[in-house]
Scaffold this active site. Sequence first.
Site, PDB file in Angstrom:
ATOM      1  N   ASP A 274       0.852  -1.187   0.000  1.00 26.92           N
ATOM      2  CA  ASP A 274       0.000   0.000   0.000  1.00 26.92           C
ATOM      3  C   ASP A 274       0.891   1.241   0.000  1.00 26.92           C
ATOM      4  O   ASP A 274       1.879   1.287   0.720  1.00 26.92           O
ATOM      5  CB  ASP A 274      -0.903   0.012   1.243  1.00 26.92           C
ATOM      6  CG  ASP A 274      -2.144   0.860   1.064  1.00 26.92           C
ATOM      7  OD1 ASP A 274      -2.001   2.081   0.812  1.00 26.92           O
ATOM      8  OD2 ASP A 274      -3.263   0.318   1.167  1.00 26.92           O
ATOM      9  N   ASN A 275       0.510   2.230  -0.819  1.00 23.27           N
ATOM     10  CA  ASN A 275       1.298   3.467  -0.836  1.00 23.27           C
ATOM     11  C   ASN A 275       0.776   4.496   0.164  1.00 23.27           C
ATOM     12  O   ASN A 275       1.306   5.603   0.252  1.00 23.27           O
ATOM     13  CB  ASN A 275       1.351   4.073  -2.249  1.00 23.27           C
ATOM     14  CG  ASN A 275       0.003   4.585  -2.722  1.00 23.27           C
ATOM     15  OD1 ASN A 275      -1.022   4.447  -2.047  1.00 23.27           O
ATOM     16  ND2 ASN A 275      -0.008   5.168  -3.917  1.00 23.27           N
TER      17      ASN A 275
ATOM     18  N   ASP B 151       4.370   1.953  -4.057  1.00 27.96           N
ATOM     19  CA  ASP B 151       3.405   2.349  -5.072  1.00 27.96           C
ATOM     20  C   ASP B 151       3.469   1.357  -6.223  1.00 27.96           C
ATOM     21  O   ASP B 151       4.555   0.995  -6.682  1.00 27.96           O
ATOM     22  CB  ASP B 151       3.735   3.764  -5.567  1.00 27.96           C
ATOM     23  CG  ASP B 151       2.588   4.406  -6.316  1.00 27.96           C
ATOM     24  OD1 ASP B 151       2.082   3.780  -7.272  1.00 27.96           O
ATOM     25  OD2 ASP B 151       2.193   5.531  -5.962  1.00 27.96           O
ATOM     26  N   LEU B 152       2.329   0.911  -6.703  1.00 30.91           N
ATOM     27  CA  LEU B 152       2.291  -0.058  -7.789  1.00 30.91           C
ATOM     28  C   LEU B 152       2.770   0.539  -9.110  1.00 30.91           C
ATOM     29  O   LEU B 152       3.032  -0.205 -10.060  1.00 30.91           O
ATOM     30  CB  LEU B 152       0.877  -0.607  -7.961  1.00 30.91           C
ATOM     31  CG  LEU B 152       0.294  -1.317  -6.738  1.00 30.91           C
ATOM     32  CD1 LEU B 152      -1.101  -1.851  -7.052  1.00 30.91           C
ATOM     33  CD2 LEU B 152       1.196  -2.434  -6.247  1.00 30.91           C
TER      34      LEU B 152
ATOM     35  N   SER C 200     -16.656  -3.524  -9.497  1.00 29.39           N
ATOM     36  CA  SER C 200     -17.715  -2.701  -8.923  1.00 29.39           C
ATOM     37  C   SER C 200     -18.986  -2.791  -9.738  1.00 29.39           C
ATOM     38  O   SER C 200     -18.957  -3.031 -10.955  1.00 29.39           O
ATOM     39  CB  SER C 200     -17.239  -1.243  -8.875  1.00 29.39           C
ATOM     40  OG  SER C 200     -18.312  -0.363  -8.596  1.00 29.39           O
TER      41      SER C 200
ATOM     42  N   TYR D 292     -14.243   6.667 -13.118  1.00 30.43           N
ATOM     43  CA  TYR D 292     -13.892   5.625 -12.147  1.00 30.43           C
ATOM     44  C   TYR D 292     -14.463   4.286 -12.589  1.00 30.43           C
ATOM     45  O   TYR D 292     -13.765   3.267 -12.638  1.00 30.43           O
ATOM     46  CB  TYR D 292     -14.422   5.999 -10.766  1.00 30.43           C
ATOM     47  CG  TYR D 292     -14.585   4.817  -9.844  1.00 30.43           C
ATOM     48  CD1 TYR D 292     -13.478   4.183  -9.284  1.00 30.43           C
ATOM     49  CD2 TYR D 292     -15.858   4.325  -9.526  1.00 30.43           C
ATOM     50  CE1 TYR D 292     -13.628   3.085  -8.453  1.00 30.43           C
ATOM     51  CE2 TYR D 292     -16.011   3.233  -8.688  1.00 30.43           C
ATOM     52  CZ  TYR D 292     -14.905   2.617  -8.155  1.00 30.43           C
ATOM     53  OH  TYR D 292     -15.061   1.529  -7.330  1.00 30.43           O
TER      54      TYR D 292
ATOM     55  N   LYS E  32     -12.773   0.442 -14.014  1.00 29.88           N
ATOM     56  CA  LYS E  32     -13.139  -0.905 -13.574  1.00 29.88           C
ATOM     57  C   LYS E  32     -13.527  -1.768 -14.770  1.00 29.88           C
ATOM     58  O   LYS E  32     -13.099  -2.928 -14.886  1.00 29.88           O
ATOM     59  CB  LYS E  32     -14.305  -0.837 -12.580  1.00 29.88           C
ATOM     60  CG  LYS E  32     -13.979  -0.180 -11.259  1.00 29.88           C
ATOM     61  CD  LYS E  32     -13.010  -0.995 -10.441  1.00 29.88           C
ATOM     62  CE  LYS E  32     -12.869  -0.461  -9.026  1.00 29.88           C
ATOM     63  NZ  LYS E  32     -11.854  -1.185  -8.232  1.00 29.88           N
TER      64      LYS E  32
ATOM     65  N   ASN F 222     -16.803  10.886   0.465  1.00 32.37           N
ATOM     66  CA  ASN F 222     -17.484  10.821  -0.827  1.00 32.37           C
ATOM     67  C   ASN F 222     -18.696   9.898  -0.798  1.00 32.37           C
ATOM     68  O   ASN F 222     -19.574   9.997  -1.644  1.00 32.37           O
ATOM     69  CB  ASN F 222     -16.520  10.338  -1.917  1.00 32.37           C
ATOM     70  CG  ASN F 222     -15.458  11.359  -2.242  1.00 32.37           C
ATOM     71  OD1 ASN F 222     -15.770  12.442  -2.701  1.00 32.37           O
ATOM     72  ND2 ASN F 222     -14.207  11.028  -1.994  1.00 32.37           N
TER      73      ASN F 222
END
Length: 352
Positions: free
Chosen positions: A33-34, A60-61, A126, A151, A155, A200
């Site tokens: 995880d970043n 970071d990926l 999602s 977004y 996905k 959000n």
Amino acid sequence: MNNKVIVAGGAGYIGSHTMVELINEGYEPICIDNLYNSSPEAVKRVEIITGKKIRFYEADLLNKPILHDIFKEERPESVIMFAGYKAVGESVEKPLPYYYNNLISLMNVCDEMKKNGCRNIIFSSSATVYGDPERVPLTEESPDGRVTNPYGRTKSMIEKILADIQKADKDMNVVLLRYFNPIGAHESGLIGEDPQGIPNNLVPYVAQVAVGKREAVHVFGNDYDTPDGTGVRDYIHVVDLARGHVAALRKLKENPGLKIYNLGTGNGYSVLEVIKAYERACGHEIPYVIEGRRPGDIATSYCDPQKAFLEMGWKAELGINDMCMDSYRWQSMNPEGYGDYAHPPIALSEES
């Protein structure tokens, strides 16, 4: 037996709960995880809950050399891919960072999987891939691709990328989990959803109003074609969702190729119904104000979860009252979430 599972985005909301369930089932999660929208405190608390030490890489990926070193060192059997930017509204305002970060991160992970003999991936997809549905409940065969925001398009694109990879390499196993609206928290109250800045999503905002951090819930739109005019969603307890990933890992043992599952309860609740459920959980009224619709939002979305039950033996066990009670316990025990920590600005490239 190799029971190592890379959990990309493991310090986040769903990732942390999934690591708990993985450990409970005898797996060894390796967290990457970043900390863009998460906290190392979540990993520490998973260790408290489970009594197990977790190997955690702050990375970071997008940083391929570091990612290469992690895969070479750990040699995982499977990957669960949670990492990515996830705010619908922000994606509408800033589409390029969403496409860049979410797509490149996924492709970097797949490249390292191939190089290191890792053949199994579960992708955190999602319900947004269904777009604005013509009819509900949504099944896995419902039309996809008519997505209403960047977004969701990331996905949908990633689903297609993974399907193409699996089609070209039959030894690859891919499970796409299309989940609906995760809420709630671990029953201990030690881990939960900790959004940065203004939440959000609905329930974290309701939770902050419930404990007095914010004055009122903003309800975006009351003129939808729904029973009370507010948006209807399929809310699922995050612990049920986490257990869905464990079920998917078991499915991967069957070398299933490509599988797609909805993870939801099959029940739709309106925004106002969720607020009422939260009032029952916290024991007092929650004020709200009606605002205009948000760009990218749709009226109704809930799923038919039968395929996940028939093929993986998974179904949601916890109801809306459980979700709100556990959410309120987390928020009241942790009014400031995991505490103050850095939240770097959104960027096209972030090197660890």
